[in-house]
Design an enzyme around this catalytic site. Structure first.
Site, short mmCIF file in Angstrom:
data_model
loop_
_atom_site.label_atom_id
_atom_site.label_comp_id
_atom_site.label_asym_id
_atom_site.label_seq_id
_atom_site.Cartn_x
_atom_site.Cartn_y
_atom_site.Cartn_z
N CYS A 1 3.44 -3.57 2.78
CA CYS A 1 3.15 -4.80 2.03
C CYS A 1 2.91 -4.47 0.56
O CYS A 1 1.99 -3.72 0.22
CB CYS A 1 1.94 -5.50 2.62
SG CYS A 1 1.43 -6.92 1.62
N ILE A 2 3.70 -5.06 -0.30
CA ILE A 2 3.67 -4.68 -1.71
C ILE A 2 2.35 -5.06 -2.38
O ILE A 2 1.78 -4.28 -3.15
CB ILE A 2 4.90 -5.28 -2.45
CG1 ILE A 2 4.99 -4.74 -3.87
CG2 ILE A 2 4.87 -6.80 -2.45
CD1 ILE A 2 6.33 -5.03 -4.53
#
Lengths: 95, 132
Positions: free
Chosen positions: B78-79
């Site tokens: 997840c960025i």
């Protein structure tokens, strides 16, 4: 039938997570003890789990903690864990 | 059957990533499809290539990479969770003006949409978590 597999990975000292899990357990569901939750198989804690649902525990986690005397609990391997998730309709993870 | 795994826990704080790894291997060895492994919250630390372990201990980020060499795996970090924890790829390092990046090869940064898409396409979504 809609049947859920609940996994629990917290030790018996974490009473909150256990109580949330137990509140969500319905008839027909199954419970799988993983990681530190395998300590629930000890005689001192076994009575805290419900009697009406099938209870499983992961063999590698029991073995890693030296727990070899679990009674009336089905002890399952990793491949059996995979099959159990398919045998139930969904998986709910308590952590 | 199609599986997606979601890993919420740090590889050095919880056993959950190790359980997820073993489960992933069991899924693949049984001939099922592992559509994606999505790393969220402290789980993004599984993608930190700088994690270094003593020689007699397992290195979970390296174990994910080893599994990804055996099977085609989509390891998505997840960025938004990653940049907060200092897990950056070359693009994000440029964007945030950092002179280093540390996302492990085999992992990619992407958004929560990847988790939604995986949940829609998979027969089972299994979460491996830990708190704190």
């Amino acid at each position: 039938m809609s049947r859920s597999l609940h996994t629990l990975n917290t030790p018996p000292s974490d009473t909150d997570t256990l109580s949330h899990c137990l509140m969500a357990l319905s008839e027909g569901d199954e419970l799988l003890l993983i990681e530190d939750a395998v300590y629930f198989t000890l005689p001192a804690h076994r009575h805290k789990l419900p009697s009406g649902v099938p209870i499983h525990a992961l063999a590698v986690d029991l073995q890693a903690r030296g727990l070899t005397n679990a009674t009336d609990i089905s002890i399952i391997s990793d491949p059996e864990f995979v099959n159990l998730t398919l045998h139930c309709n969904r998986v709910v993870s308590w952590f | 059957m199609i599986f997606t795994l979601v890993v919420h826990a740090s590889p050095v704080q919880h056993q959950a990533p190790e359980t997820a790894l073993r489960f992933a291997r069991a899924v693949l060895e049984a001939g099922h499809t592992l559509h994606r492994v999505f790393f969220y919250r402290d789980g993004v630390l599984n993608g930190n290539t700088l994690v270094s372990s003593p020689a007699d201990e397992s290195n979970i980020p390296e174990d994910w990479q080893a599994l990804a060499k055996e099977y085609p795996l989509d390891l998505v970090v997840c960025i938004a969770a990653a940049i907060r924890r200092g897990v950056l790829d070359a693009n994000e390092a440029r964007r945030y003006d950092k002179n280093q990046h540390n996302l492990a090869p085999g992992f990619e940064l992407s958004g929560l949409g990847q988790l939604v898409e995986a949940a829609m396409l998979s027969d089972r979504v299994i979460t491996f978590g830990g708190r704190g």
